[in-house]
Design an enzyme around this catalytic site. Structure first.
Site, PDB file in Angstrom:
ATOM      1  N   GLU A  45       0.809  -1.225   0.000  1.00 57.61           N
ATOM      2  CA  GLU A  45       0.000   0.000   0.000  1.00 57.61           C
ATOM      3  C   GLU A  45       0.843   1.278   0.000  1.00 57.61           C
ATOM      4  OE1 GLU A  45      -2.212   1.771   2.819  1.00 57.61           O
ATOM      5  OE2 GLU A  45      -0.552   1.933   4.206  1.00 57.61           O
ATOM      6  N   ASN A  46       2.165   1.130   0.191  1.00 58.85           N
ATOM      7  CA  ASN A  46       3.063   2.286   0.103  1.00 58.85           C
ATOM      8  C   ASN A  46       4.052   2.157  -1.055  1.00 58.85           C
ATOM      9  OD1 ASN A  46       2.973   1.731   3.485  1.00 58.85           O
ATOM     10  ND2 ASN A  46       2.265   3.691   2.690  1.00 58.85           N
ATOM     11  N   HIS A  74      -4.076   3.510   2.283  1.00 59.29           N
ATOM     12  CA  HIS A  74      -3.728   4.215   1.049  1.00 59.29           C
ATOM     13  C   HIS A  74      -4.203   3.469  -0.204  1.00 59.29           C
ATOM     14  CE1 HIS A  74      -1.574   7.235   3.190  1.00 59.29           C
ATOM     15  NE2 HIS A  74      -0.598   6.448   3.587  1.00 59.29           N
ATOM     16  N   HIS A 157      -4.355  -4.284   8.899  1.00 58.60           N
ATOM     17  CA  HIS A 157      -3.640  -3.024   8.702  1.00 58.60           C
ATOM     18  C   HIS A 157      -4.158  -2.027   9.743  1.00 58.60           C
ATOM     19  CE1 HIS A 157      -1.054  -0.685   6.062  1.00 58.60           C
ATOM     20  NE2 HIS A 157      -1.862   0.337   6.269  1.00 58.60           N
ATOM     21  N   HIS A 182       1.149  -1.592   8.801  1.00 55.16           N
ATOM     22  CA  HIS A 182       0.857  -0.150   8.843  1.00 55.16           C
ATOM     23  C   HIS A 182       1.841   0.674   9.664  1.00 55.16           C
ATOM     24  CE1 HIS A 182      -1.269   3.658   8.683  1.00 55.16           C
ATOM     25  NE2 HIS A 182      -1.303   3.702   9.998  1.00 55.16           N
ATOM     26  N   HIS A 184       5.035   0.138  10.273  1.00 50.09           N
ATOM     27  CA  HIS A 184       6.374   0.084   9.676  1.00 50.09           C
ATOM     28  C   HIS A 184       7.478  -0.188  10.693  1.00 50.09           C
ATOM     29  CE1 HIS A 184       5.024   2.624   5.917  1.00 50.09           C
ATOM     30  NE2 HIS A 184       4.201   1.629   6.216  1.00 50.09           N
TER      31      HIS A 184
HETATM   32 FE   LIG Z   1      -0.951   2.252   6.167  1.00 53.79          FE
END
Ligand SMILES: [Fe+2]
Length: 265
Positions: A45-46, A74, A157, A182, A184
């Site tokens: 998602e990133n 995202h 997430h 999410h 990280h």
């Molecule tokens: Fe996220």
């Protein structure tokens, strides 16, 4: 007891920007072979410069050896990907987003040994926008997934550790794995819960760790110090491929779960 061959699944946590994508494209083929991995699930998602994913990036990740892609808050940042979310059955967005939003929240893919694996994506409701409570929809989703596959992996997430721990406990014994994404920042609590579910609060980030969760540190700090909008850019250094490596039997019960972390520069 019937014999159930083991299935090894590598979960790759939040692929961040070009450094994260390059890490997967360059190293996943060798890591798959080295660890005897049957299936790879990756949160992307990133992947597009830190926000969202595009169809082109998703296809490149498949080519590199990713079998299924999960998303998060995202998911809809790149408009180009909306038709792809509808058409491609290897990518899931949070199942508890609005029902009329593009894409699906559950899919079934096949591991290298032929085992069918259901992949579910959910988003937390603490500090994030969830259209429905993940706790309200989880039971129905899991029942649907289990009717299609014995092995079920959930990417939850979410921002708060408490919420992730709670969902892991709720689904213990009902799914193969609950892996958090999410934040990280990889947590140190990989375990097989008492009911046989592999669990990790957060898999971490596949991307540049000389950063503030992937973003150039000076930009993130400037925004936090001033409150003024700052255009974020992905950092570059300290690239790691992170996530979780888990094993289950063919009945879907997890037999091991460990954090996965490879430093690449
Ligand atoms: Fe996220």
């Amino acid at each position: 007891m019937p014999y159930h061959p083991a299935v090894r699944i590598l979960f790759i946590a939040d692929i961040f920007g070009a450094p994260g994508r390059r890490a997967v494209e360059m190293h996943l083929p060798e890591l798959r072979a080295q660890h005897g991995v049957d299936l790879v699930v990756a949160n992307a998602e990133n992947a597009a410069d830190g926000v969202g994913v595009t169809s082109r990036i998703a296809l490149k990740l498949y080519t590199a050896g990713v079998d299924a892609i999960t998303l998060g808050n995202h998911a809809y940042r790149q408009r180009e990907v909306y038709p792809f979310l509808e058409a491609d059955d290897r990518i899931v967005r949070p199942a508890n987003h609005a029902a009329n939003a593009p894409g699906r929240g559950v899919t079934v893919v096949e591991a290298a040994d032929g085992t069918r694996v259901a992949v579910i994506n959910l988003i937390g409701q603490l500090f994030l926008d969830a259209a429905q409570s993940p706790f309200e929809v989880a039971a129905g989703l899991v029942a649907d997934a289990r009717s299609q596959a014995k092995v079920v992996l959930v990417d939850f997430h979410a921002e708060a550790t408490s919420e992730k721990v709670a969902l892991g406990r709720l689904l213990d014994g009902r799914v193969t794995a609950v892996i958090g994404t999410h934040t990280h920042v990889q947590t140190n609590d990989a375990a097989v819960l008492p009911g046989g579910t592999a669990y990790l609060t957060d898999g971490g980030m596949t991307g540049p760790h000389d950063s503030v969760i992937g973003v150039k540190a000076e930009l993130a700090i400037k925004r936090m110090r001033t409150g003024i909008p700052v255009r974020f850019e992905p950092a570059e250094g300290g690239v790691r491929l992170e996530g979780a490596l888990l094993e289950c039997d063919g009945s879907g019960r997890a037999t091991s779960c460990e954090t996965f972390r490879v430093s690449l520069d």
